[in-house]
Motif scaffolding. Structure first.
Motif, PDB file in Angstrom:
ATOM      1  N   ASP A   1       0.892  -0.978  -0.239  1.00  0.00           N
ATOM      2  CA  ASP A   1      -0.094   0.048   0.009  1.00  0.00           C
ATOM      3  C   ASP A   1       1.165   1.335   0.002  1.00  0.00           C
ATOM      4  N   LEU A   2       0.511   2.182  -0.792  1.00  0.00           N
ATOM      5  CA  LEU A   2       1.625   3.532  -1.251  1.00  0.00           C
ATOM      6  C   LEU A   2       0.655   4.484  -1.319  1.00  0.00           C
ATOM      7  N   PRO A   3       1.199   5.217  -0.368  1.00  0.00           N
ATOM      8  CA  PRO A   3      -0.390   5.811   0.578  1.00  0.00           C
ATOM      9  C   PRO A   3      -0.208   7.488  -0.547  1.00  0.00           C
ATOM     10  N   ASP A   4       1.291   7.768  -1.277  1.00  0.00           N
ATOM     11  CA  ASP A   4       1.264   8.877  -2.068  1.00  0.00           C
ATOM     12  C   ASP A   4       2.705   8.382  -2.899  1.00  0.00           C
ATOM     13  N   GLU A   5       2.449   9.846  -4.027  1.00  0.00           N
ATOM     14  CA  GLU A   5       3.488   9.815  -4.884  1.00  0.00           C
ATOM     15  C   GLU A   5       4.755   9.472  -4.432  1.00  0.00           C
ATOM     16  N   ALA A   6       5.210  10.322  -2.817  1.00  0.00           N
ATOM     17  CA  ALA A   6       6.241  10.051  -2.460  1.00  0.00           C
ATOM     18  C   ALA A   6       6.897   8.548  -2.532  1.00  0.00           C
ATOM     19  N   ALA A   7       5.552   7.641  -1.902  1.00  0.00           N
ATOM     20  CA  ALA A   7       6.172   6.532  -1.285  1.00  0.00           C
ATOM     21  C   ALA A   7       6.274   5.832  -2.916  1.00  0.00           C
ATOM     22  N   THR A   8       5.664   5.691  -3.581  1.00  0.00           N
ATOM     23  CA  THR A   8       5.472   5.333  -5.420  1.00  0.00           C
ATOM     24  C   THR A   8       7.192   5.562  -5.530  1.00  0.00           C
TER      25      THR A   8
ATOM     26  N   LEU B   1      -5.273   4.818 -16.330  1.00  0.00           N
ATOM     27  CA  LEU B   1      -4.592   6.505 -16.538  1.00  0.00           C
ATOM     28  C   LEU B   1      -4.134   7.125 -15.602  1.00  0.00           C
ATOM     29  N   GLY B   2      -2.548   7.450 -14.723  1.00  0.00           N
ATOM     30  CA  GLY B   2      -3.375   8.357 -13.219  1.00  0.00           C
ATOM     31  C   GLY B   2      -2.560   6.680 -12.103  1.00  0.00           C
ATOM     32  N   ALA B   3      -2.687   6.140 -12.712  1.00  0.00           N
ATOM     33  CA  ALA B   3      -2.220   5.243 -11.513  1.00  0.00           C
ATOM     34  C   ALA B   3      -0.847   4.787 -10.610  1.00  0.00           C
ATOM     35  N   GLY B   4       0.029   5.718 -11.204  1.00  0.00           N
ATOM     36  CA  GLY B   4       1.409   5.745 -11.194  1.00  0.00           C
ATOM     37  C   GLY B   4       2.838   4.683 -12.161  1.00  0.00           C
TER      38      GLY B   4
ATOM     39  N   PHE C   1      -6.507   1.725  -7.040  1.00  0.00           N
ATOM     40  CA  PHE C   1      -6.821   2.939  -6.503  1.00  0.00           C
ATOM     41  C   PHE C   1      -7.395   2.644  -4.972  1.00  0.00           C
ATOM     42  N   THR C   2      -6.539   3.407  -4.592  1.00  0.00           N
ATOM     43  CA  THR C   2      -7.346   3.099  -3.223  1.00  0.00           C
ATOM     44  C   THR C   2      -8.343   3.608  -2.085  1.00  0.00           C
ATOM     45  N   PRO C   3      -9.369   3.785  -1.276  1.00  0.00           N
ATOM     46  CA  PRO C   3     -10.214   4.771  -1.277  1.00  0.00           C
ATOM     47  C   PRO C   3      -9.337   5.725  -0.639  1.00  0.00           C
ATOM     48  N   ASP C   4      -9.111   5.637  -0.133  1.00  0.00           N
ATOM     49  CA  ASP C   4      -8.138   7.003   0.496  1.00  0.00           C
ATOM     50  C   ASP C   4      -7.125   8.006  -0.575  1.00  0.00           C
ATOM     51  N   GLY C   5      -7.297   7.650  -1.805  1.00  0.00           N
ATOM     52  CA  GLY C   5      -6.710   8.271  -2.676  1.00  0.00           C
ATOM     53  C   GLY C   5      -5.062   7.797  -3.728  1.00  0.00           C
ATOM     54  N   GLY C   6      -5.062   7.035  -2.138  1.00  0.00           N
ATOM     55  CA  GLY C   6      -3.703   6.453  -2.590  1.00  0.00           C
ATOM     56  C   GLY C   6      -3.519   4.784  -4.060  1.00  0.00           C
TER      57      GLY C   6
END
Length: 509
Positions: free
Chosen positions: A11-18, A41-44, A132-137
């Motif tokens: 689980d990656l909470p944000d772009e920095a984690a990706t 698209l936009g998944a990372g 995608f996860t419900p919290d935007g991660g």
């Protein structure tokens, strides 16, 4: 890929984690890997690819254009990388025209929209599914062959180690691997902290029993975990020598976070010895040989490391590499006869007998240019940073002097070699117990022992392990052997080698 294959879920909470995952994967991938990136698209996918490429390049500003219109973008980096975007691919057969087979033969392929390739991607690929996860991660599922996933699990384990030891979000970059299973990383902590070095040294597999109920590593006293490194590091530092401070450790996992002693070595930009740095290294070595080391070293966790002896069994096991690998290679696969083997090992038994009265000390085992750091801002012996000593033993002190005077990786011309020997002897003569004549004989024996080992090791690394690059050192190693043969004690071994067909330089044969 089949749902039954092993997988890793993250689980990656944000772009920095990706982006951090991209850095981590850059340390796990190897030539021949295909990473198939699945997701909307936009998944990372592009964020991960960009971070991985910049980490391999060690360039945070590396321009990574989207290959949406070109379909493929190639990068000649430490590992060549081809970044494919197959969204506009009209037929899987077009993958051949894009040079996929050539790219994966020598490097890594990152493939976005891999479903467009049909069945054209290799079955041994690594599939990374982005959701995608419900919290935007993002939730990633990584699947593929277990051998490839094991590499990814290892870099994630190291990331967890860093997080737990106060180095969360630290940047990681490849430093080097060596001829063993060890690898090293540069660690850049967040903030203004100094760069660190991480040693990745998982426990060696036990391997088969080969002689007297022991494995090769047990016979030759090769460290099977990091505890010996920790012990020798402690012993050296306690006596004022510059081994790296250990800042954090998980010895069971084989992970050590070390002080970075620097990047300067004792060679110039052309790979030639810098004479004053070699002389300073030899002076430091003489100081080590004049220092007492206890055999038993107590560690903080209650363990005791006992430094093993460089004994007859270990010495003979190493010199057997010459007859097991070097000579068959020279003879087109023809093995050495039993009689020739007995004669060779009998000569070595006699030479080892002649070491009975030799001076003994801590033998670092690989005291030569790759393992010596030059610290020009320091003074005295502190200028010499010492690394790679986990296989240290108690044995003839002459061995380590042979290691640097006859540096395995670089040519030390004879005038400098003679100067190094003279400098060392001048320092040691101060001690009334130092027997110079006996030491010089011991040096010749240990120089020959090391050269015989290396002549076989270079071939074994090529033939068994696929590491061809070490063969470039063979001519130099044969010259080292011929120099050792200048001492009269080595005449029987010299004659045996000449009769066996070992090609020694004519000037010393």
């Amino acid at each position: 890929m089949s749902d039954s294959l092993p997988s890793i879920m993250l689980d990656l909470p944000d772009e920095a984690a990706t982006m951090r995952l991209g850095e981590d994967l850059a340390l796990a991938v190897q030539a021949g890997d295909c990473l198939a990136l699945h997701g909307d698209l936009g998944a990372g996918k592009s964020t991960l690819s960009r971070s991985l490429l910049r980490a391999i390049a060690d360039d945070p500003e590396l321009e990574v254009p989207s290959p949406t219109f070109t379909l493929v973008q190639s990068y000649e980096l430490r590992l060549p990388v081809a970044h494919f975007d197959l969204y506009r691919l009209s037929d899987p057969s077009e993958l051949d025209e894009l040079g996929f087979d050539e790219a994966i033969a020598t490097g890594i392929c990152l493939v976005e929209w891999p479903d467009k390739a049909g069945g054209a991607l290799p079955k041994s690929r690594i599939d990374i599914h982005f959701a995608f996860t419900p919290d935007g991660g993002r939730r990633l599922t990584i699947s593929g062959p277990e051998a490839k996933l094991a590499r990814i699990r290892r870099v994630l384990q190291i990331r967890n180690f860093l997080d737990k030891n106060g180095y969360a979000n630290a940047a990681r970059r490849h430093l080097m691997g060596d001829a063993s299973t060890r690898a090293y990383e540069f660690i850049y902590p967040v903030g203004e902290y100094a760069r660190l070095v991480l040693m990745d040294a998982p426990k060696r597999p036990n391997g088969p029993v080969i002689r007297d109920g022991k494995r090769y590593s047990q016979i030759a006293h090769i460290a099977e975990d990091v505890y010996p490194f920790v012990a020798i590091d402690l012993a050296l530092r306690e006596r004022g020598f510059s081994a790296p401070a250990i800042l954090a450790s998980d010895c069971e996992a084989g992970i050590l976070l070390l002080e970075d002693l620097g990047s300067q070595g004792i060679l110039d930009e052309a790979g030639r010895p810098i004479a004053d740095r070699y002389c300073a290294s030899v002076a430091c070595l003489a100081a080590i040989h004049g220092t007492s080391f206890e055999r038993d070293i107590a560690l903080a966790d209650g363990r005791t490391h006992q430094i093993p002896d460089f004994d007859r069994t270990a010495m003979k096991m190493e010199v057997e590499l010459l007859i097991d690998w070097h000579l068959p290679w020279k003879r087109g696969g023809l093995a050495v006869s039993d009689d020739a083997r007995r004669s060779y090992l009998g000569i070595w038994d006699d030479l080892i007998d002649q070491l009975a009265d030799a001076e003994t000390s801590l033998v670092l085992r690989d005291f030569h240019s790759p393992n010596i750091i030059w610290r020009g801002d320091k003074t005295g012996h502190d200028r010499i940073g010492i690394i790679d000593f986990q296989d240290a033993m108690i044995g003839p002190s002459a061995y380590d002097l042979a290691s640097i005077v006859q540096d395995a990786r670089v040519t030390v011309e004879r005038p400098l070699a003679d100067q190094l020997m003279a400098d060392y002897l001048a320092i040691r003569r101060v001690s009334p117990s130092f027997d110079e004549t006996l030491f010089q004989k011991s040096w010749a024996i240990m120089a020959a022992q090391r050269a015989c080992k290396l002549c076989g090791l270079w071939v074994r690394l090529k033939a068994r392990d696929g590491k061809d690059g070490y063969m470039k050192h063979m001519p130099r190693t044969l010259r080292h052997l011929s120099v050792a043969f200048e001492h009269p004690a080595l005449a029987p071994l010299r004659d045996w080698c000449i009769e066996a067909g070992i090609e020694l330089p004519e000037s010393a044969a």
